[in-house]
Design an enzyme around this catalytic site. Structure first.
Site, mmCIF file in Angstrom:
data_model
loop_
_atom_site.group_PDB
_atom_site.id
_atom_site.type_symbol
_atom_site.label_atom_id
_atom_site.label_comp_id
_atom_site.label_asym_id
_atom_site.label_seq_id
_atom_site.Cartn_x
_atom_site.Cartn_y
_atom_site.Cartn_z
ATOM 1 N N ALA A 155 68.205 51.132 34.310
ATOM 2 C CA ALA A 155 67.117 51.169 35.283
ATOM 3 C C ALA A 155 66.003 52.054 34.730
ATOM 4 O O ALA A 155 66.241 52.886 33.850
ATOM 5 C CB ALA A 155 67.634 51.743 36.594
ATOM 6 N N GLY A 176 72.093 49.948 34.235
ATOM 7 C CA GLY A 176 71.621 48.665 34.751
ATOM 8 C C GLY A 176 71.564 47.590 33.672
ATOM 9 O O GLY A 176 71.678 46.391 33.971
ATOM 10 N N GLU A 179 74.841 46.209 33.604
ATOM 11 C CA GLU A 179 75.046 45.437 34.845
ATOM 12 C C GLU A 179 74.397 44.057 34.754
ATOM 13 O O GLU A 179 74.955 43.062 35.218
ATOM 14 C CB GLU A 179 74.505 46.231 36.043
ATOM 15 C CG GLU A 179 75.377 47.459 36.296
ATOM 16 C CD GLU A 179 74.824 48.388 37.360
ATOM 17 O OE1 GLU A 179 73.711 48.902 37.169
ATOM 18 O OE2 GLU A 179 75.513 48.585 38.376
ATOM 19 N N GLU A 214 75.255 56.596 34.273
ATOM 20 C CA GLU A 214 74.646 57.001 35.550
ATOM 21 C C GLU A 214 75.127 58.359 36.033
ATOM 22 O O GLU A 214 74.366 59.137 36.606
ATOM 23 C CB GLU A 214 74.923 55.951 36.637
ATOM 24 C CG GLU A 214 74.076 54.689 36.533
ATOM 25 C CD GLU A 214 74.704 53.614 35.660
ATOM 26 O OE1 GLU A 214 75.615 53.931 34.866
ATOM 27 O OE2 GLU A 214 74.289 52.448 35.778
HETATM 28 N N1 3HC Z 1 64.096 54.835 31.981
HETATM 29 C C1 3HC Z 1 62.856 55.268 31.637
HETATM 30 N N2 3HC Z 1 62.581 55.828 30.450
HETATM 31 C C2 3HC Z 1 63.589 55.940 29.566
HETATM 32 C C3 3HC Z 1 64.896 55.514 29.853
HETATM 33 C C4 3HC Z 1 65.134 54.928 31.123
HETATM 34 N N3 3HC Z 1 66.331 54.475 31.474
HETATM 35 N N4 3HC Z 1 65.669 55.767 28.792
HETATM 36 C C5 3HC Z 1 64.883 56.332 27.870
HETATM 37 N N5 3HC Z 1 63.623 56.445 28.332
HETATM 38 C C6 3HC Z 1 62.450 56.968 27.627
HETATM 39 C C7 3HC Z 1 62.633 58.420 27.205
HETATM 40 O O1 3HC Z 1 62.243 59.298 28.224
HETATM 41 C C8 3HC Z 1 61.717 58.491 26.009
HETATM 42 O O2 3HC Z 1 60.401 58.594 26.503
HETATM 43 P P1 3HC Z 1 59.295 59.436 25.699
HETATM 44 O O3 3HC Z 1 59.198 58.806 24.356
HETATM 45 O O4 3HC Z 1 58.084 59.333 26.539
HETATM 46 O O5 3HC Z 1 59.831 60.844 25.627
HETATM 47 C C9 3HC Z 1 61.861 57.115 25.372
HETATM 48 O O6 3HC Z 1 62.362 56.264 26.409
HETATM 49 C C10 3HC Z 1 62.824 57.061 24.209
HETATM 50 O O7 3HC Z 1 64.049 57.666 24.622
HETATM 51 P P2 3HC Z 1 64.874 58.616 23.647
HETATM 52 O O8 3HC Z 1 63.957 59.606 23.013
HETATM 53 O O9 3HC Z 1 66.036 59.119 24.400
HETATM 54 O O10 3HC Z 1 65.307 57.562 22.530
HETATM 55 P P3 3HC Z 1 66.669 57.415 21.771
HETATM 56 O O11 3HC Z 1 66.510 56.225 20.898
HETATM 57 O O12 3HC Z 1 67.089 58.710 21.176
HETATM 58 O O13 3HC Z 1 67.762 57.081 22.897
HETATM 59 C C11 3HC Z 1 68.711 55.844 24.742
HETATM 60 C C12 3HC Z 1 67.685 55.880 23.592
HETATM 61 C C13 3HC Z 1 70.133 55.881 24.175
HETATM 62 C C14 3HC Z 1 68.478 54.588 25.515
HETATM 63 C C15 3HC Z 1 68.493 57.100 25.616
HETATM 64 O O14 3HC Z 1 67.110 57.207 25.917
HETATM 65 C C16 3HC Z 1 69.235 57.071 26.906
HETATM 66 O O15 3HC Z 1 70.391 57.417 26.936
HETATM 67 N N6 3HC Z 1 68.529 56.704 28.004
HETATM 68 C C17 3HC Z 1 69.075 56.756 29.329
HETATM 69 C C18 3HC Z 1 70.041 55.661 29.595
HETATM 70 C C19 3HC Z 1 70.518 55.737 31.015
HETATM 71 O O16 3HC Z 1 70.837 56.779 31.530
HETATM 72 N N7 3HC Z 1 70.601 54.574 31.655
HETATM 73 C C20 3HC Z 1 71.053 54.480 33.008
HETATM 74 C C21 3HC Z 1 69.896 54.600 33.917
HETATM 75 S S1 3HC Z 1 70.380 54.667 35.608
HETATM 76 C C22 3HC Z 1 70.728 53.051 35.995
HETATM 77 O O17 3HC Z 1 70.685 52.186 35.170
HETATM 78 C C23 3HC Z 1 71.052 52.821 37.432
HETATM 79 C C24 3HC Z 1 71.567 51.449 37.694
HETATM 80 O O18 3HC Z 1 72.966 51.470 37.716
HETATM 81 C C25 3HC Z 1 71.071 50.920 38.976
#
Ligand code: 3HC
Ligand code: NAI
Length: 706
Positions: free
Chosen positions: A68, A107, A110, A130
């Protein structure tokens, strides 16, 4: 921007009756409102379009979908909602296949589970992170994953937040096929061709039978519940995850989905979600110091470390682990041998735990060399000094480095408190000198304060940030002052704890209140761990410069005078009898405290745990505000990251400044003014706190990029 003019985040192409959907929402293909809307529209259209026989979803860029869009949480939700998009994909009557490369997280996974078949690149990962954001998988993940892979494996995945590699995901049955080619589009099309040729049915995860064995599933859920209750330390979302998985077992699919949605919204509303998501972004923001944008980093290939004590050895291990060759300098052969032993011990313990092999240990140690001569540093690109905390000793070392090192080498000090500018001034190359303040144990602790004296060259600072990334540390840019960001604020927090102790609470109650707030240890446990002698030496050093009107609690001095320096001497604020891992309360300490109260003419009060926390936090926040106000920290978020990664501040509270925003700055300021009635000198409200409160603003308003 008007929607009509926005570039599409979903590329579409029809290839022999297969609709290829290229998810193209850089940087990580997060499921923004635009992407959700486009996906939903396209799937609806595909269902009724006779020219389309199947749909293939592939990710553009480095990842399939990272989840997400975390930036949307906490704002008014924008339809269509992700669970509805997933439901629509699953309901599609045309075959839908997800081709996962890079990562499918949250997501993103998902969406893949809502597809009818999944293939994965051999080096890709899938996971439900999450929980690390205070959430649960909220788009059907808690209902579909258990049906596919069972309750136990799903709970492991969702409660740990750790991703699975392709092989494990395949073995569990979360994905159908691993592919080894580079071109996911070609791989996906080939797979679909096979599926279509075999007349593979539309196969929906909601109908899968992974929960068929009720007894086993129930046992897994109960085991997870009892373990999580023990270890989750006040976290909100883990128990909600278990509740949702239980619903997958006990309720029809659609009812399970609505319960999941309900629980997800509860998590979204929780302050823990806000704290954890703040930490997620702050952890990335700290890398964006101004110097990293204006200049290029120097290249670092070889590293020197001066001093092989606690910190020097830890820093050497951190450097070795990152792949650098390391030369250690000590004062004499005996100290050098001790330094080498310290380094070896770290790897020996990894071998003993089965984390590395003997060969790997031997291999790493070939990159370590030691010397008692500074000439050995002639080729080093970076030298980190970690000798005794004495200005004269450090300046003598820097004079040697000045003579021995090549031009352009970066010279860093690991000092905890001393003036980095004065150390830089002791050699002829101040532009190459800065502080790299590691935390103990340096090979484990993630925080690295990058201390920036006025005269340092910008590219030296940029190099330090690049180094932090290579070392897998979290860097925070700090200005020069006594204790920089972390130790300076911690000293005020500790002083507040001492005041509370002298005023009537026992150190044991104060530690318990801090632990209850979420710290792994209270301030007096930390003092015992760090060693009472270190703080004592600092207090003696500052005795002449201390404001005579400032309150000075002598209890710690009385304890140190007895030679009780904490864990290392078996006694400090706590006693550490042989064989007991944590400290036990000590009536003799309570007697010392009583005597000190009497000497200081203080009539003890009682404190509730809540009052204790209110004071500790007010002290920390106020000094945090001073540190930002004086430009020592770039933004409040830098203070937050310092405390999350260096001092065990509970991550789900986001750090002290985020916590202040959560309780409200006016409330913190009111506390400080109340406490100031007892001690105006200690409780001087920070000008920044006053200004923000007067303007009705918060610390978050100062968190934009530096
Ligand atoms: N939403 C919005 N922005 C995100 C994001 C997300 N899910 N994931 C990463 N970003 C952004 C970061 O803030 C960063 O932004 P910036 O360049 O402005 O600082 C940019 O994307 C690149 O991220 P990273 O520097 O972390 O890049 P990496 O390549 O090192 O890592 C990644 C990539 C493994 C995807 C890591 O960013 C990560 O773990 N992201 C979060 C993943 C996550 O937690 N997903 C679950 C979200 S909650 C969800 O999905 C709810 C659902 O169940 C309904
Ligand atoms: P330590 O006493 O364990 O080690 C210091 C080492 O420096 C000793 O091995 C000593 O032989 C060596 N040394 C002294 N003078 C030297 C010289 N002229 N040339 C070469 N080697 C010399 O001290 P520790 O704890 O490792 O601290 C080192 C520095 O790191 C200090 O500045 C301290 O403030 C800082 N620091 C300490 C932390 C801690 O938790 N111990 C945390 C962060 C920083």
């Amino acid at each position: 921007m008007d929607n009509a003019h926005k570039p599409s985040v979903l590329k579409q192409e029809l290839r022999n009756k297969v609709l290829v959907l290229g998810i193209d929402n850089p940087p990580v293909n997060a499921l923004s409102a635009d992407l959700r809307r486009e996906l939903l529209g396209v799937i609806q259209e595909a269902d009724t379009n006779d020219k389309i026989e199947a749909v293939l979803m592939v990710g553009c860029g480095r990842y399939f979908i990272a989840g997400a869009d975390v930036r949307e949480f906490g704002k008014p939700p924008l339809p269509p909602f992700l669970p509805d998009v997933c439901t629509r994909i699953e309901a599609c009557n045309k075959l839908v296949v997800a081709a996962i490369h890079g990562a499918a997280l949250g997501g993103g996974l998902e969406i893949a589970l809502a597809a009818h078949y999944r293939l994965i690149a051999a080096d890709a990962k899938v996971g439900f992170p999450e929980v690390e954001l205070g959430l649960l998988p909220g788009a059907g993940g808690t209902q579909r994953a258990p049906r596919l892979i069972g309750a136990k494996a799903s709970l492991d995945l969702m409660l740990s937040g750790r991703p699975l590699d392709a092989r494990d995901a395949h073995e569990l049955g979360l994905v159908d096929r691993i592919v080894y080619g580079e071109d996911m589009l070609a791989e996906g099309l080939a797979y679909l061709k096979e599926l279509l040729a075999a007349h593979a049915p539309v196969r929906r995860s909601r109908d899968a039978g992974g929960l068929a064995d009720h007894t086993k599933s129930r046992a897994a859920i109960e085991a997870a519940r009892s373990e999580t209750t023990k270890v989750s330390r006040g976290l909100f979302s883990p128990l909600k995850i278990i509740e949702a998985v239980q619903a997958a077992l006990e309720l029809p699919f659609n009812e399970g989905l609505s319960l999941e949605r309900n629980l997800f919204l509860q998590c979204i509303d929780s302050p823990q979600r806000a704290g954890l998501i703040h930490a997620f972004f702050a952890q990335r923001e700290v890398f964006k110091a101004p110097e990293t944008r204006s200049t290029k980093a120097r290249s670092i290939n070889t590293v020197g470390v001066v001093g092989g004590g606690t910190m020097g050895a830890g820093i050497a291990v951190a450097m070795l682990d990152a792949g650098f060759p390391v030369t250690m300098i000590e004062r004499d052969e005996e100290s050098l041998a001790r330094g080498r032993t310290h380094v070896e011990k770290v790897y020996d313990s990894l071998v003993a735990k089965g984390r590395i092999t003997q060969e790997a240990r031997a291999d790493v140690l070939t990159r370590w060399t030691g010397s008692t001569s500074y000439h050995a540093l002639a080729h080093a690109d970076l030298v980190v000094e970690a000798v005794f905390e004495e200005m004269t000793v450090k300046q003598a070392v820097f004079a040697e480095l000045d003579r021995a090192c090549k031009p352009g080498a970066i010279l860093a000090t690991n000092t905890s408190y001393l003036d980095v500018s004065a150390i830089a001034a002791s050699c002829s190359r101040a532009p190459d000198v800065l502080g790299l303040h590691f935390f103990s144990p340096a090979n484990i602790m993630k925080l690295l304060e990058i201390v920036v004296p006025a005269g340092v060259a910008a590219d030296v600072v940029a190099t330090a940030f690049a180094l932090a990334k290579k070392l897998q540390k979290v860097p925070v840019r700090a200005g020069v002052c006594d204790g920089f960001i972390g130790n300076r604020i911690f000293a005020v927090y500790r002083a507040a704890a001492e005041h509370i102790m002298e005023d009537g609470a026992s150190p044991y109650q104060i530690d318990r209140a801090a632990r209850h707030f979420g710290f792994p240890m209270g301030p007096f446990q930390v003092a015992d761990l760090a060693g009472g002698d270190i703080g004592w030496a600092a207090r003696k050093r500052r005795a002449n410069t201390r404001d005579p009107k400032a309150r000075y609690v002598q209890i710690a001095d009385r304890i140190c005078e007895r030679g009780w320096f904490g864990q290392k001497t078996g006694r400090g604020f706590y006693r550490y009898p042989e064989g007991v891992r944590t400290g036990v309360q000590d009536p003799e300490i309570e007697a010392i405290i009583d005597a000190e109260r009497l000497r200081a003419g203080i009539k003890p009060n009682s404190f509730t745990d809540q009052e204790i926390v209110r004071r500790l936090m007010a002290a920390m926040i106020n000094e945090g505000a001073n540190v930002v106000h004086q430009g020592i920290a770039l933004r409040p978020l830098d203070v937050d990251i310092t405390f999350l990664f260096g001092y065990g501040f509970p991550r789900y509270r986001g750090g002290p400044m985020k916590y202040a925003d959560t309780v409200g700055l006016s409330s913190v300021l009111a506390d400080i003014r109340e406490f100031a009635q007892q001690d105006t000198l200690f409780w001087q409200p920070s000008p920044l706190l006053v200004k923000l409160t007067n303007n009705g603003a918060d610390f978050a308003s100062l968190n934009q990029s530096a």
